[in-house]
Scaffold this active site. Structure first.
Site, PDB file in Angstrom:
ATOM      1  N   TYR A 141      -1.162  56.088  56.846  1.00 22.09           N
ATOM      2  CA  TYR A 141      -2.103  54.967  55.840  1.00 22.09           C
ATOM      3  C   TYR A 141      -3.198  56.488  55.639  1.00 22.09           C
ATOM      4  O   TYR A 141      -3.970  55.410  54.315  1.00 22.09           O
ATOM      5  CB  TYR A 141      -2.639  54.563  56.980  1.00 22.09           C
ATOM      6  CG  TYR A 141      -1.689  52.733  56.549  1.00 22.09           C
ATOM      7  CD1 TYR A 141      -0.865  53.738  56.957  1.00 22.09           C
ATOM      8  CD2 TYR A 141      -1.382  52.136  57.738  1.00 22.09           C
ATOM      9  CE1 TYR A 141       1.034  52.715  56.902  1.00 22.09           C
ATOM     10  CE2 TYR A 141      -0.276  51.188  58.399  1.00 22.09           C
ATOM     11  CZ  TYR A 141       0.265  51.366  57.942  1.00 22.09           C
ATOM     12  OH  TYR A 141       1.772  51.120  58.525  1.00 22.09           O
TER      13      TYR A 141
ATOM     14  N   LYS B 247       7.499  59.352  68.129  1.00 21.72           N
ATOM     15  CA  LYS B 247       9.063  61.010  67.297  1.00 21.72           C
ATOM     16  C   LYS B 247       9.193  62.660  67.375  1.00 21.72           C
ATOM     17  O   LYS B 247       9.452  63.132  66.155  1.00 21.72           O
ATOM     18  CB  LYS B 247       9.005  59.839  66.106  1.00 21.72           C
ATOM     19  CG  LYS B 247      11.296  60.557  65.379  1.00 21.72           C
ATOM     20  CD  LYS B 247      11.568  59.709  66.061  1.00 21.72           C
ATOM     21  CE  LYS B 247      13.021  59.562  65.324  1.00 21.72           C
ATOM     22  NZ  LYS B 247      14.078  59.171  66.271  1.00 21.72           N
TER      23      LYS B 247
ATOM     24  N   ASP C  25      11.763  54.573  67.505  1.00 20.46           N
ATOM     25  CA  ASP C  25      13.641  53.538  67.643  1.00 20.46           C
ATOM     26  C   ASP C  25      13.680  52.887  68.630  1.00 20.46           C
ATOM     27  O   ASP C  25      14.609  51.755  68.549  1.00 20.46           O
ATOM     28  CB  ASP C  25      14.827  54.405  66.502  1.00 20.46           C
ATOM     29  CG  ASP C  25      13.954  55.963  67.247  1.00 20.46           C
ATOM     30  OD1 ASP C  25      13.715  56.309  68.263  1.00 20.46           O
ATOM     31  OD2 ASP C  25      15.803  56.501  67.287  1.00 20.46           O
TER      32      ASP C  25
ATOM     33  N   ASP D  10       1.792  49.081  63.582  1.00 21.63           N
ATOM     34  CA  ASP D  10       1.918  48.311  62.423  1.00 21.63           C
ATOM     35  C   ASP D  10       2.991  47.480  62.452  1.00 21.63           C
ATOM     36  O   ASP D  10       2.824  46.457  62.592  1.00 21.63           O
ATOM     37  CB  ASP D  10       1.801  48.868  61.633  1.00 21.63           C
ATOM     38  CG  ASP D  10       1.610  47.522  59.823  1.00 21.63           C
ATOM     39  OD1 ASP D  10       1.352  46.229  60.723  1.00 21.63           O
ATOM     40  OD2 ASP D  10       1.187  47.969  59.013  1.00 21.63           O
TER      41      ASP D  10
ATOM     42  N   ASP E 253       4.503  43.126  65.157  1.00 24.01           N
ATOM     43  CA  ASP E 253       4.782  41.931  64.262  1.00 24.01           C
ATOM     44  C   ASP E 253       5.927  41.970  64.891  1.00 24.01           C
ATOM     45  O   ASP E 253       6.348  41.061  65.212  1.00 24.01           O
ATOM     46  CB  ASP E 253       5.321  42.730  62.926  1.00 24.01           C
ATOM     47  CG  ASP E 253       3.842  42.844  61.935  1.00 24.01           C
ATOM     48  OD1 ASP E 253       2.935  42.778  62.668  1.00 24.01           O
ATOM     49  OD2 ASP E 253       4.219  42.800  60.799  1.00 24.01           O
TER      50      ASP E 253
END
Length: 364
Positions: A142, A192, A222, A246, A250
């Site tokens: 970001y 990852k 994942d 993020d 959620d």
């Protein structure tokens, strides 16, 4: 004690939910003669664009940085979606995080026993979920450079950079370690590292930072997403990057039954903290008194805990919310077999009534 609070209602349902939190705050200040809170309100996001042609005025940013805490509603909406990235409402939020050096985002997700039927997961899977996601907030995809859009036609491309320094990883890990130590002492780091060099640095730095008294494990993102749905109760504290956090937070919100229940705190190395609900601006229901104010009210509790260092009031607010939910009070986003839903202001008033009862009984 005296504190300065900057209130940024923002867009959509933001003004409605922050309004309910402020009612509780003002009631608490009236009850506590040792507590003084100076409140200033500012436009941000789309509301600021419409008035000042910028999502965040320099004066607003300076006043927020000078405050002890920021209470934010929500920003954004389709009205401003076509603006350039640097002029969109969300840019104000990113600027506040970056300029305030608010690098640690704490997002708790807990399933209330009275709301276990609201979760899309089976009761036996959801009922014991109680976790905290610690999200790095000022680095990663970001913020890192270079980024942009270039070229034309079939060769037009967008690009972003994933980058973390060891120092950035170390400081967010230390926040997560402290959080884990205050809970059950278990920490899961999500990365990852099997395909990303940035994640390799992340994992190695986490390993070097976490002390022996913390039970540490690592998951690829994942697998973490899968495990979060399969068995959320296995997690206590999770620490991860800006983008992964993020997404995972959620997902965690839906385990609780509604994103309208999730608060957050954004903290840094200084005294400033920013507190906001995890949900967005929900422009489709703005002004209809359908929004759930509980996430913002619980964000107020986090403000009392982290910025005001008043754990008593944090506990009282959280208990008032749980008691309200236990009595069957629901807004439209929360499952209710009888289908009787309260408006935004009615839900806020019910929490305030519970707070009054707790105080009359001598607190919790």
């Amino acid at each position: 004690m005296s504190f300065k609070l900057a209130v940024l209602p923002g867009d959509g349902i933001g003004p409605e939910v922050t309004g309910e939190a402020l009612k509780l705050l003002k009631a608490i200040v009236e009850k506590d003669s040792d507590l003084e809170v100076e409140i200033e309100q500012y436009d941000i996001g789309g509301a600021s664009i419409d008035k000042f042609d910028t999502p965040l005025q320099e004066e607003t940013l300076a006043d927020c940085q000078a405050a002890d805490a920021i209470l934010l509603g929500a920003v954004g909406g389709p009205k401003w979606d076509e603006l350039p990235v640097h002029k969109r409402p969300e840019h104000a939020l990113l600027s506040l995080r970056k300029q305030g050096e608010l690098f640690a985002n704490l997002r708790p997700a807990r399933v209330y026993p009275a709301l276990v039927d609201s979760s899309p997961l089976k009761n036996e899977i959801a009922r014991d979920a109680d976790l905290l996601i610690v999200r790095e907030l000022t680095g990663g995809l970001y913020f890192a450079l270079p980024r942009g859009i270039e070229g034309q036609g079939a060769k037009r491309r967008g690009f972003n950079t994933l980058s973390y320094t060891a120092l950035e990883v170390e400081r967010i890990t230390e926040v997560a370690v402290n959080a884990a130590r205050a809970r059950s002492g278990r920490l899961t780091s999500v990365d990852k590292a099997n395909v990303l060099e940035c994640s390799k640095v992340w994992r190695e730095t986490v390993l070097d930072t976490v002390p022996d008294d913390i039970e540490l494990n690592h998951l690829y993102v994942d697998n973490a997403a899968m495990q979060l749905i399969r068995d959320p109760s296995q997690f206590d504290v999770m620490v991860t990057t800006n983008m992964f956090g993020d997404i995972l937070s959620d997902a965690a919100s839906q385990i609780t039954g509604s994103i309208g229940l999730l608060p957050s705190a954004s903290l840094g190395e200084g005294t400033l903290g920013m507190y906001e609900p995890v949900h967005g601006s929900a422009p489709d229901i703005a002004g209809e008194e359908k929004a759930n104010p509980l996430a913002t009210i619980l964000s107020l509790a986090m403000m009392f805990r982290y910025s005001f260092e008043e754990p008593k009031w944090a506990n009282v607010i959280e208990e008032a919310v749980e008691n309200t939910v236990n009595r069957g009070c629901r807004t439209a986003d929360m499952y209710h077999p009888e289908g009787e839903y309260l408006s935004t202001s009615e839900m806020g008033q019910e929490v305030l009534n519970e707070l009054e009862k707790l105080e009359a009984d001598g607190g919790n």
